[in-house]
Design an enzyme around this catalytic site. Sequence first.
Site, short mmCIF file in Angstrom:
data_model
loop_
_atom_site.label_atom_id
_atom_site.label_comp_id
_atom_site.label_asym_id
_atom_site.label_seq_id
_atom_site.Cartn_x
_atom_site.Cartn_y
_atom_site.Cartn_z
N GLU A 235 0.81 -1.22 0.00
CA GLU A 235 0.00 0.00 0.00
C GLU A 235 0.85 1.28 0.00
O GLU A 235 0.82 2.07 0.95
CB GLU A 235 -0.98 -0.04 1.17
CG GLU A 235 -1.93 -1.23 1.07
CD GLU A 235 -3.01 -1.27 2.14
OE1 GLU A 235 -2.90 -0.53 3.14
OE2 GLU A 235 -3.96 -2.05 1.97
N GLU A 338 -4.26 -8.87 -1.62
CA GLU A 338 -4.84 -8.76 -0.28
C GLU A 338 -6.28 -8.28 -0.32
O GLU A 338 -6.63 -7.37 -1.08
CB GLU A 338 -4.03 -7.77 0.59
CG GLU A 338 -4.54 -7.67 2.02
CD GLU A 338 -3.85 -6.57 2.82
OE1 GLU A 338 -2.63 -6.43 2.69
OE2 GLU A 338 -4.54 -5.85 3.56
#
Length: 488
Positions: A235, A338
């Site tokens: 991220e 994810e």
Amino acid sequence: MKEKSSLLSFAFAGLFLVTATGVSAQKAVPYSAKNKTVKVYLTAEKTNNRLTATETLHFTDKPQPVETEVMVFVDPAKKFQTMLGIGGALTDASAETFYKLPKASQQELMTAYFDKTKGIGYTIGRTHIQSCDFSSDSYGYIKEGDISLKSFDVSHDKKFRIPFIKEAMAAAGGKLTIFATPWSPPGWMKTNGDVLHGGKLKAQFDQPWANFYVKFIQTYEKLGIPIWGLSVQNEPMATQTWESCLYTAEDERDFIKNFLGPTLTKAGMAGKKLIAWDHNRDLMYQRASTILEDPAAAKYVWGVGYHWYETWTGANMNFENERRVAETFPDKKLIFTEGCAERFDLNKITDWGLGEKYGTSMINDFNAGTVGWTDWNILLDEQGGPNHVGNFCFAPIHADTKTGKLMYTNSYYYIGHFSKFIHPGARRIVSAASRDMLLSTAFINPDGKIAVVVMNKTDKDIEYSLWIKGKAAKTTSPAHSIATLVVE
């Protein structure tokens, strides 16, 4: 002699032509559903069906459906991406929870996830480099200021996570496709001096940090855990209250091109699969294009990883952006790295919507060209943790650490409708439903069996037929259900 030689050449050419034509003719034999059966495995709300074998269907002649009939059309002749696998993340939180359970429950969990017959046959595992939010605390592998990495030590991981990963590998038959991801470099390497709260990698630490990935891979592999691949950063556009580090697309491109890619190659790790982005679908095209339009960076990149949390903005999951990346960069792979349901609430552990989110994502992701799909934590406790910043989430299976019992959400079964029946090496084939109330995807496995997943999110039962080249097999998709139809 010259004439004889020409005659021989002509004869050989003719023989080659006949042989090649024969091979071509063999390949051109169209798929036929004649004499094949369809085994139906079903998970449905308000029933006891959970990956349950419910019926066996038979094909009948159906040359031309009419518009009033609901159909799922499957075309085995049109093949697309090859499946890498499906799995979940092997985190500190999962490992710590696992070792709080009695042996019987530990064995149950491993069988449930990794056994290809009794379980749902996971083949992928993701793990983290140093700590992440789903760790009980923040920790690192080296001492402050050690750019030579001489103090590199994974003793923390040896207590729970490494033995946990090894148990998962053993349960999967000795092999898992494992990739690793860092959440943050050490705080002293970053502009904010902290492993938490974002910040950026300081330029003077680009090379030591690139060396860090190599050191991690070497260390884990010496401990018996092969690392298939790695992503650059988890991220990289999010400043989180937990471990995080920011990279613009240009930052990531240049780090790959000038440091991480060459460092992996120099260490003999050019074969490790490098995954760029590893964040949500919303910025996916911009990120991929910035990195992959630079040949010097793109040559090191295996594929683009993505998550599903773009919904935090109030938007829906953005599958179109996946399609744009797949069609623009067809030589690169897509991998879902994810996803989980956030904001854990024990009272909602039986909510049917948990699994339906997984089914919706997985069908659309595969139809967009995704080759691998990785859930987040495979196990969490009764609080949705442990998590050192209170970011508690759902997992497909939770453990009640007080009783030692496992609690299965329907997400586990929804994922299983893919992972149990669509195997590594399978090729996606066309699956097209005549009504948008049914979602579907289909794969042909290496053994020739076809797995068609059909999902119904509506409140109504829907009668439909599976149609393959003029043959049809009729069945019903119950309200709020998912089914896998295995043609063999």
